[in-house]
Write a protein that holds these residues in place. Structure first.
Motif, short mmCIF file in Angstrom:
data_model
loop_
_atom_site.label_atom_id
_atom_site.label_comp_id
_atom_site.label_asym_id
_atom_site.label_seq_id
_atom_site.Cartn_x
_atom_site.Cartn_y
_atom_site.Cartn_z
N MET A 267 0.79 -1.23 0.00
CA MET A 267 0.00 0.00 0.00
C MET A 267 0.83 1.28 0.00
SD MET A 267 -3.04 -0.69 -0.59
CE MET A 267 -2.43 -2.07 -1.55
N PRO A 268 1.91 1.40 0.75
CA PRO A 268 2.68 2.66 0.67
C PRO A 268 3.16 2.95 -0.76
CG PRO A 268 3.33 1.44 2.62
CD PRO A 268 2.43 0.53 1.80
N PHE A 269 3.62 1.93 -1.47
CA PHE A 269 4.06 2.11 -2.85
C PHE A 269 2.90 2.55 -3.73
CE2 PHE A 269 4.17 0.17 -7.08
CZ PHE A 269 5.21 0.89 -7.64
N LEU A 270 1.76 1.86 -3.62
CA LEU A 270 0.61 2.20 -4.47
C LEU A 270 0.10 3.60 -4.16
CD1 LEU A 270 -1.43 -1.12 -4.65
CD2 LEU A 270 -0.22 0.03 -6.49
N LEU A 271 0.03 3.96 -2.88
CA LEU A 271 -0.45 5.29 -2.52
C LEU A 271 0.51 6.38 -3.01
CD1 LEU A 271 -1.88 4.58 1.04
CD2 LEU A 271 -3.17 4.99 -1.06
N ALA A 272 1.81 6.12 -2.93
CA ALA A 272 2.79 7.09 -3.43
C ALA A 272 2.66 7.25 -4.94
CB ALA A 272 4.21 6.65 -3.05
N ARG A 273 2.49 6.15 -5.64
CA ARG A 273 2.31 6.20 -7.10
C ARG A 273 1.02 6.94 -7.46
NH1 ARG A 273 2.71 1.62 -11.61
NH2 ARG A 273 2.85 3.07 -13.35
N LEU A 274 0.00 6.68 -6.69
CA LEU A 274 -1.28 7.36 -6.89
C LEU A 274 -1.12 8.87 -6.70
CD1 LEU A 274 -4.19 6.48 -7.50
CD2 LEU A 274 -4.55 6.30 -5.06
N ASN A 275 -0.50 9.27 -5.60
CA ASN A 275 -0.28 10.70 -5.34
C ASN A 275 0.54 11.35 -6.44
OD1 ASN A 275 -1.67 11.40 -2.99
ND2 ASN A 275 -0.14 10.44 -1.70
N ALA A 276 1.62 10.71 -6.84
CA ALA A 276 2.48 11.27 -7.90
C ALA A 276 1.71 11.42 -9.20
CB ALA A 276 3.71 10.39 -8.10
N SER A 277 0.88 10.46 -9.50
CA SER A 277 0.10 10.51 -10.74
C SER A 277 -0.97 11.58 -10.70
CB SER A 277 -0.54 9.14 -11.02
OG SER A 277 0.46 8.17 -11.16
N ILE A 278 -1.55 11.80 -9.54
CA ILE A 278 -2.55 12.86 -9.39
C ILE A 278 -1.87 14.22 -9.55
CG2 ILE A 278 -4.11 13.99 -7.77
CD1 ILE A 278 -4.73 11.12 -6.69
N VAL A 279 -0.73 14.40 -8.89
CA VAL A 279 0.01 15.66 -9.01
C VAL A 279 0.41 15.93 -10.46
CG1 VAL A 279 2.18 16.81 -8.37
CG2 VAL A 279 0.81 15.68 -6.61
N ALA A 280 0.80 14.87 -11.16
CA ALA A 280 1.20 15.01 -12.57
C ALA A 280 0.00 15.10 -13.51
CB ALA A 280 2.08 13.82 -12.97
N ARG A 281 -1.21 15.01 -12.94
CA ARG A 281 -2.45 15.05 -13.73
C ARG A 281 -2.50 13.93 -14.76
NH1 ARG A 281 -5.87 17.58 -11.02
NH2 ARG A 281 -7.11 18.17 -12.79
N ASP A 282 -1.97 12.76 -14.37
CA ASP A 282 -1.91 11.58 -15.24
C ASP A 282 -3.08 10.65 -14.90
OD1 ASP A 282 -1.31 9.27 -16.64
OD2 ASP A 282 0.75 9.11 -15.88
N ALA A 283 -4.23 10.96 -15.47
CA ALA A 283 -5.46 10.22 -15.18
C ALA A 283 -5.35 8.75 -15.57
CB ALA A 283 -6.65 10.86 -15.88
N GLU A 284 -4.60 8.47 -16.63
CA GLU A 284 -4.47 7.08 -17.09
C GLU A 284 -3.75 6.22 -16.04
OE1 GLU A 284 -2.25 4.68 -20.65
OE2 GLU A 284 -3.09 6.65 -21.13
N THR A 285 -2.67 6.74 -15.47
CA THR A 285 -1.94 5.98 -14.45
C THR A 285 -2.76 5.87 -13.17
OG1 THR A 285 0.19 6.59 -15.38
CG2 THR A 285 0.20 5.84 -13.10
N VAL A 286 -3.46 6.93 -12.80
CA VAL A 286 -4.34 6.87 -11.63
C VAL A 286 -5.35 5.75 -11.82
CG1 VAL A 286 -6.15 8.07 -10.32
CG2 VAL A 286 -4.07 9.29 -10.98
N ASP A 287 -5.95 5.69 -13.01
CA ASP A 287 -6.94 4.65 -13.28
C ASP A 287 -6.32 3.26 -13.21
OD1 ASP A 287 -9.74 4.01 -14.13
OD2 ASP A 287 -8.61 3.07 -15.78
#
Length: 125
Positions: free
Chosen positions: A47-67
């Protein structure tokens, strides 16, 4: 199934709100209660890895990676019978760039940590 109230700040109303009992029973039959415990430890360790990746993708406005991250989380949760995380992941996929996504997932992960799906009595058929 049991609730460890000592570690719960915001406990679920009912264990059935968190776990799909049919899936948990099937996993216990397949890998045993200790195997299920091991799978849950791995899930929480990721979970820490997934949440970090999620946060980074949101900040980068990368909706595809968030999805993709939310889809992976939904699949892992469904496999383990974590229906509350599965449902939240589906809900959050509809709003992929919402900055509160990781916070909502973190809160739900903390909420469910106090709920054990591992039966304390023999499984009923």
């Amino acid at each position: 199934m049991k609730i460890d109230a000592a570690s719960a700040q915001n406990p679920p109303v009912d264990v059935k709100d968190v776990w799909d009992e049919t899936r948990v029973r099937a996993l216990c039959e397949d890998v045993g209660p200790s195997g299920l415990g091991d799978l849950l430890c791995l899930f929480h360790a990721d979970m820490p890895f997934l949440l970090a990746r999620l946060n980074a993708s949101i900040v980068a406005r990368d909706a595809e990676t968030v999805d993709r991250v939310l889809a992976a989380l939904r699949g892992a949760a469904a496999h383990l019978g974590l229906k509350s995380i599965e449902a939240l992941s589906i809900q959050l996929r509809a709003q992929p760039l919402d900055a509160a996504i990781a916070d909502r997932l973190s809160a739900e992960l903390a909420r469910i940590r106090c709920v054990s799906p591992i039966p304390t009595a023999p499984l009923e058929s």
